[in-house]
Write a protein that holds these residues in place. Structure first.
Motif, PDB file in Angstrom:
ATOM      1  N   GLN B  43     -31.786  21.800  20.945  1.00  0.00           N
ATOM      2  CA  GLN B  43     -30.580  22.275  20.270  1.00  0.00           C
ATOM      3  C   GLN B  43     -30.763  22.011  18.781  1.00  0.00           C
ATOM      4  OE1 GLN B  43     -27.656  19.916  22.395  1.00  0.00           O
ATOM      5  NE2 GLN B  43     -27.040  21.681  23.616  1.00  0.00           N
ATOM      6  N   ALA B  44     -30.637  23.049  18.000  1.00  0.00           N
ATOM      7  CA  ALA B  44     -30.955  22.891  16.574  1.00  0.00           C
ATOM      8  C   ALA B  44     -29.922  23.590  15.704  1.00  0.00           C
ATOM      9  CB  ALA B  44     -32.342  23.462  16.278  1.00  0.00           C
ATOM     10  N   ASN B  45     -29.419  22.847  14.730  1.00  0.00           N
ATOM     11  CA  ASN B  45     -28.561  23.453  13.714  1.00  0.00           C
ATOM     12  C   ASN B  45     -29.255  23.443  12.357  1.00  0.00           C
ATOM     13  OD1 ASN B  45     -28.451  20.772  13.139  1.00  0.00           O
ATOM     14  ND2 ASN B  45     -26.228  20.629  13.065  1.00  0.00           N
ATOM     15  N   GLN B  46     -30.567  23.185  12.404  1.00  0.00           N
ATOM     16  CA  GLN B  46     -31.365  23.258  11.184  1.00  0.00           C
ATOM     17  C   GLN B  46     -32.661  23.990  11.473  1.00  0.00           C
ATOM     18  OE1 GLN B  46     -31.495  19.074   9.860  1.00  0.00           O
ATOM     19  NE2 GLN B  46     -30.124  19.686   8.206  1.00  0.00           N
ATOM     20  N   TYR B  47     -33.217  24.530  10.427  1.00  0.00           N
ATOM     21  CA  TYR B  47     -34.313  25.470  10.595  1.00  0.00           C
ATOM     22  C   TYR B  47     -35.243  25.375   9.389  1.00  0.00           C
ATOM     23  CZ  TYR B  47     -36.283  30.256  10.587  1.00  0.00           C
ATOM     24  OH  TYR B  47     -37.097  31.340  10.543  1.00  0.00           O
ATOM     25  N   TYR B  48     -36.548  25.395   9.658  1.00  0.00           N
ATOM     26  CA  TYR B  48     -37.511  25.467   8.559  1.00  0.00           C
ATOM     27  C   TYR B  48     -37.626  26.929   8.118  1.00  0.00           C
ATOM     28  CZ  TYR B  48     -39.247  20.705   9.412  1.00  0.00           C
ATOM     29  OH  TYR B  48     -39.362  19.338   9.555  1.00  0.00           O
ATOM     30  N   SER B  49     -37.180  27.223   6.914  1.00  0.00           N
ATOM     31  CA  SER B  49     -37.241  28.581   6.392  1.00  0.00           C
ATOM     32  C   SER B  49     -38.698  28.936   6.089  1.00  0.00           C
ATOM     33  CB  SER B  49     -36.395  28.697   5.127  1.00  0.00           C
ATOM     34  OG  SER B  49     -37.059  28.059   4.055  1.00  0.00           O
ATOM     35  N   PRO B  50     -38.979  30.195   5.773  1.00  0.00           N
ATOM     36  CA  PRO B  50     -40.362  30.565   5.446  1.00  0.00           C
ATOM     37  C   PRO B  50     -40.957  29.773   4.295  1.00  0.00           C
ATOM     38  CG  PRO B  50     -39.077  32.519   5.866  1.00  0.00           C
ATOM     39  CD  PRO B  50     -38.111  31.372   5.870  1.00  0.00           C
ATOM     40  N   SER B  51     -40.106  29.223   3.417  1.00  0.00           N
ATOM     41  CA  SER B  51     -40.640  28.411   2.323  1.00  0.00           C
ATOM     42  C   SER B  51     -40.854  26.960   2.746  1.00  0.00           C
ATOM     43  CB  SER B  51     -39.680  28.465   1.133  1.00  0.00           C
ATOM     44  OG  SER B  51     -38.425  27.913   1.496  1.00  0.00           O
ATOM     45  N   GLY B  52     -40.494  26.619   3.980  1.00  0.00           N
ATOM     46  CA  GLY B  52     -40.643  25.250   4.453  1.00  0.00           C
ATOM     47  C   GLY B  52     -39.434  24.381   4.205  1.00  0.00           C
ATOM     48  N   GLU B  53     -38.438  24.946   3.571  1.00  0.00           N
ATOM     49  CA  GLU B  53     -37.203  24.216   3.268  1.00  0.00           C
ATOM     50  C   GLU B  53     -36.334  24.153   4.519  1.00  0.00           C
ATOM     51  OE1 GLU B  53     -33.239  25.308   0.582  1.00  0.00           O
ATOM     52  OE2 GLU B  53     -34.928  26.668   0.739  1.00  0.00           O
ATOM     53  N   ILE B  54     -35.725  23.011   4.765  1.00  0.00           N
ATOM     54  CA  ILE B  54     -34.813  22.892   5.905  1.00  0.00           C
ATOM     55  C   ILE B  54     -33.444  23.404   5.493  1.00  0.00           C
ATOM     56  CG2 ILE B  54     -33.620  21.289   7.433  1.00  0.00           C
ATOM     57  CD1 ILE B  54     -36.064  19.537   7.447  1.00  0.00           C
ATOM     58  N   ILE B  55     -32.935  24.359   6.261  1.00  0.00           N
ATOM     59  CA  ILE B  55     -31.622  24.920   5.952  1.00  0.00           C
ATOM     60  C   ILE B  55     -30.731  24.825   7.182  1.00  0.00           C
ATOM     61  CG2 ILE B  55     -32.487  26.479   4.184  1.00  0.00           C
ATOM     62  CD1 ILE B  55     -32.424  28.723   6.211  1.00  0.00           C
ATOM     63  N   ASP B  56     -29.435  24.788   6.942  1.00  0.00           N
ATOM     64  CA  ASP B  56     -28.468  24.745   8.040  1.00  0.00           C
ATOM     65  C   ASP B  56     -28.285  26.140   8.624  1.00  0.00           C
ATOM     66  OD1 ASP B  56     -28.045  22.036   7.651  1.00  0.00           O
ATOM     67  OD2 ASP B  56     -26.410  22.361   6.244  1.00  0.00           O
ATOM     68  N   ILE B  57     -28.205  26.199   9.943  1.00  0.00           N
ATOM     69  CA  ILE B  57     -27.962  27.478  10.630  1.00  0.00           C
ATOM     70  C   ILE B  57     -26.927  27.239  11.724  1.00  0.00           C
ATOM     71  CG2 ILE B  57     -30.286  28.376  10.209  1.00  0.00           C
ATOM     72  CD1 ILE B  57     -30.924  27.649  13.140  1.00  0.00           C
ATOM     73  N   LEU B  91     -26.360  30.604  21.492  1.00  0.00           N
ATOM     74  CA  LEU B  91     -25.964  30.548  20.085  1.00  0.00           C
ATOM     75  C   LEU B  91     -24.509  30.097  20.066  1.00  0.00           C
ATOM     76  CD1 LEU B  91     -26.838  31.219  17.164  1.00  0.00           C
ATOM     77  CD2 LEU B  91     -25.906  33.500  17.515  1.00  0.00           C
ATOM     78  N   ASN B  92     -24.237  29.004  19.384  1.00  0.00           N
ATOM     79  CA  ASN B  92     -22.877  28.462  19.372  1.00  0.00           C
ATOM     80  C   ASN B  92     -21.883  29.414  18.704  1.00  0.00           C
ATOM     81  OD1 ASN B  92     -23.759  26.161  20.597  1.00  0.00           O
ATOM     82  ND2 ASN B  92     -23.038  24.768  18.998  1.00  0.00           N
ATOM     83  N   GLU B  93     -20.624  29.336  19.173  1.00  0.00           N
ATOM     84  CA  GLU B  93     -19.586  30.061  18.458  1.00  0.00           C
ATOM     85  C   GLU B  93     -19.291  29.334  17.147  1.00  0.00           C
ATOM     86  OE1 GLU B  93     -15.974  30.169  20.670  1.00  0.00           O
ATOM     87  OE2 GLU B  93     -15.570  28.035  20.441  1.00  0.00           O
ATOM     88  N   ARG B 268     -42.611  26.184   9.159  1.00  0.00           N
ATOM     89  CA  ARG B 268     -42.073  27.414   8.574  1.00  0.00           C
ATOM     90  C   ARG B 268     -41.611  28.293   9.724  1.00  0.00           C
ATOM     91  NH1 ARG B 268     -44.174  27.921   3.217  1.00  0.00           N
ATOM     92  NH2 ARG B 268     -45.886  26.486   2.846  1.00  0.00           N
ATOM     93  N   ARG B 269     -40.410  28.799   9.605  1.00  0.00           N
ATOM     94  CA  ARG B 269     -39.832  29.696  10.605  1.00  0.00           C
ATOM     95  C   ARG B 269     -39.728  29.017  11.974  1.00  0.00           C
ATOM     96  NH1 ARG B 269     -43.593  32.306   7.664  1.00  0.00           N
ATOM     97  NH2 ARG B 269     -42.886  34.018   6.337  1.00  0.00           N
ATOM     98  N   VAL B 270     -39.358  27.772  11.980  1.00  0.00           N
ATOM     99  CA  VAL B 270     -39.263  27.040  13.245  1.00  0.00           C
ATOM    100  C   VAL B 270     -38.025  26.147  13.199  1.00  0.00           C
ATOM    101  CG1 VAL B 270     -40.647  25.080  12.496  1.00  0.00           C
ATOM    102  CG2 VAL B 270     -40.645  25.728  14.898  1.00  0.00           C
ATOM    103  N   LEU B 271     -37.430  25.937  14.365  1.00  0.00           N
ATOM    104  CA  LEU B 271     -36.248  25.095  14.416  1.00  0.00           C
ATOM    105  C   LEU B 271     -36.614  23.657  14.055  1.00  0.00           C
ATOM    106  CD1 LEU B 271     -34.671  26.538  17.680  1.00  0.00           C
ATOM    107  CD2 LEU B 271     -33.996  26.999  15.317  1.00  0.00           C
ATOM    108  N   ALA B 272     -35.708  23.013  13.358  1.00  0.00           N
ATOM    109  CA  ALA B 272     -36.029  21.714  12.773  1.00  0.00           C
ATOM    110  C   ALA B 272     -35.269  20.588  13.454  1.00  0.00           C
ATOM    111  CB  ALA B 272     -35.737  21.729  11.271  1.00  0.00           C
ATOM    112  N   ARG B 273     -35.297  20.582  14.764  1.00  0.00           N
ATOM    113  CA  ARG B 273     -34.675  19.500  15.511  1.00  0.00           C
ATOM    114  C   ARG B 273     -35.594  19.087  16.659  1.00  0.00           C
ATOM    115  NH1 ARG B 273     -30.787  16.437  13.228  1.00  0.00           N
ATOM    116  NH2 ARG B 273     -29.133  17.703  12.330  1.00  0.00           N
ATOM    117  N   PRO B 274     -35.451  17.858  17.168  1.00  0.00           N
ATOM    118  CA  PRO B 274     -36.339  17.425  18.256  1.00  0.00           C
ATOM    119  C   PRO B 274     -36.088  18.199  19.549  1.00  0.00           C
ATOM    120  CG  PRO B 274     -35.275  15.550  17.208  1.00  0.00           C
ATOM    121  CD  PRO B 274     -34.591  16.771  16.698  1.00  0.00           C
TER     122      PRO B 274
END
Lengths: 225, 284
Positions: B43-57, B91-93, B268-274
């Motif tokens: 379950q992930a509410n964070q994501y590695y963007s293509p630039s490698g930055e962690i963003i909230d989703i 996908l959460n509401e 990059r382009r991968v969910l950022a949670r365990p």
């Protein structure tokens, strides 16, 4: 063997407990109230009149109706009623202001021999955000009762889930903006149309390619004019 | 959202961390086997963007019930399969803090993408053993599910992965080291991948084995975001460095339980949670 079966059943049953659709609470972002003058007047002839209009955006960034007060910093050049009807008095430059509470916007216009309106077209170009590939040019025009956003043939955008096109006053967020529609294709010319009642030519300053399900801006573009 | 625009199953690839190392350089001996029933949760509410930055989703969930099995056909040749017989993506509401429903939630249930692998022992019965594997990724998952059609239980592409694994044991067989070099050839204009991995395992106590797996997945960026049949945000040009500690406990000589936590230290382009995995295994 019996114990391993129990573990297996518990494993499978456990999935049902954790895999429900959850709820994300999205904190409302409080922003300053803003007023944005929407006008194409460049020069107003002496004796002519022009109706100014402005949009008000509340603390949630949403466009809403409110009473807007208009003023001129030089009534001897251009007079204006509190409802925004301006009249050219004498040649010169003047600042016209729209206010609602503490929110205020001002534009400088001229009074001259002829009334001149800027072209009813705005344009800009996209840039990608966070290494997403978004590029190309766009134009925004009025067509009858509609507002038309056109992407040029050089438009390209990375693929993504649920990409939508927005007009917004923020370069990366769509709060308070207006949705133009789902991105039709990831490259090439395409057109999006909404009614002028939803937004006018000068209401918004940015065009966004936005991943709506995940709330991520892929690309943004600011109008050059 | 047309069929080309979907959510990602980047987390799925993390599963490869466990299956790709199975057995390491040692092929399964003839007539021997290993089978594992697993539950995988991410379950992930964070994501590695293509630039490698962690963003909230918006929170995305991936839940997979799978069976992994490997069997020795000969002392040098083994076959293995990863069968996600139930895969669910959610996908959460989205609800504003003032209570307004911003977006409804969504979910899709289906099979996932299967893997079938053949492993051949190139160097056996030596201090360092080497094996080569051919893995076929079969797109049985749903690449465009849910009411929004953006949820995926598969990426919609067939892939072939060639792997070389070298392993050796140490401390009288109590510990082992596996290394991995793999080339993943992906179809449908997805970029190919180079994978590098290392795994260290040790019998830390009677019946207890602990392992640490590190897998680096690197895109060769030779695909096209514009032409892949599935979305580009998650499924093409995925890169990550996955670190997965795992613990196994043997109930007896045949059965045991296993647990692991995998997370992407960078990506990059991968969910950022365990991602969490629990399983029960059986040895033949």
């Amino acid at each position: 063997m019996k114990r391993i079966k129990t573990y297996a059943i518990l494993l499978l049953a456990g999935m049902g407990l954790v895999s429900c659709i959850g709820t994300d609470v999205v904190e409302d972002i409080i922003v300053e109230q803003t007023v944005s003058i929407s006008q194409r007047l460049e020069t107003l002839a002496v004796g002519d009149s022009y109706q100014f209009e402005a949009n008000f955006f509340d603390e949630m960034g949403e466009q809403s109706s409110t009473e807007i007060t208009w003023t001129s910093n030089n009534e001897a050049v251009m007079s204006i009623t509190t409802s925004g009807l301006a009249t050219g008095v004498a040649e010169g430059n003047v600042w016209i202001s729209a206010m609602s509470g503490a929110a205020r916007d001002s534009v400088m216009v001229s009074v001259g021999q002829n009334t001149v309106l800027a072209a009813a077209e705005r344009s800009g170009s996209f840039v990608g955000l966070r290494d997403y590939n978004v590029s190309g040019n766009f134009t925004l025009t009025e067509d009858g009762d509609n507002l038309v956003l056109t992407f040029s043939s050089n438009f390209v955008a990375s693929r993504g889930p649920g990409l939508f096109v927005y007009l917004s006053n923020n370069a990366t967020r769509v709060t308070g903006g207006v949705e133009m529609g789902q991105l039709m294709q990831n490259s090439g010319a395409q057109t999006y149309t909404i009614a002028l009642t939803e937004a006018q030519l000068d209401t918004y300053n940015h065009v966004l390619i936005y991943c709506r399900p995940f709330g991520v801006a892929f690309g943004t573009g600011q109008f050059d004019n | 959202m047309k069929s080309t625009n979907h959510i990602i199953l980047s987390g799925l690839l993390m599963l490869m961390t466990s299956s790709v190392f199975a057995g390491g350089g040692w092929p399964t001996p003839k007539g021997k086997g290993y089978f594992k029933l697993s539950q995988y949760v991410l379950q992930a509410n964070q994501y590695y963007s293509p630039s490698g930055e962690i963003i909230d989703i918006a929170t995305a969930g991936i839940y997979i019930s799978s069976i992994y099995g490997e069997y020795g056909l000969t002392d040098r040749l083994g076959v293995s399969a990863y069968v996600p017989f139930f895969s669910r993506a959610t996908l959460n509401e989205q609800v504003s803090s003032s209570g307004t429903l911003l977006a409804e939630g969504d979910a899709v249930n289906s099979l996932g993408d299967f893997d079938i692998s053949f492993k051949y022992g190139l160097i056996v019965n030596k201090p360092i053993v080497v094996s080569a594997s051919l893995t076929l990724g079969l797109p049985f998952g749903n690449p465009s599910g849910g009411s929004t059609e953006i949820l995926q239980t598969g990426d919609g592409e067939f892939n072939v992965m060639l792997s070389l694994e070298a392993s050796r044991s140490f401390n009288g067989g109590k510990g082992y080291i596996n290394t991995l070099l793999a080339f993943n050839n992906r179809s449908e204009n997805f970029s190919d991948e180079l994978r590098l991995g290392i795994e260290v395992g040790y019998n830390i106590a009677p019946k207890w084995n602990a392992a640490l797996k590190v897998l680096s997945v690197n895109s060769l960026n030779n695909g096209s975001d514009l032409e892949t049949p599935a979305n580009g945000i998650f499924s093409n040009n995925i890169e990550y460095l996955a670190i997965t500690p795992e613990v196994n406990y043997s109930l007896n000589e045949r059965f045991g339980v296993s647990g692991s936590i995998g997370f992407a230290a960078s990506g990059r382009r991968v969910l950022a949670r365990p991602a969490y995995s629990l399983g029960v295994f059986m040895k033949l």
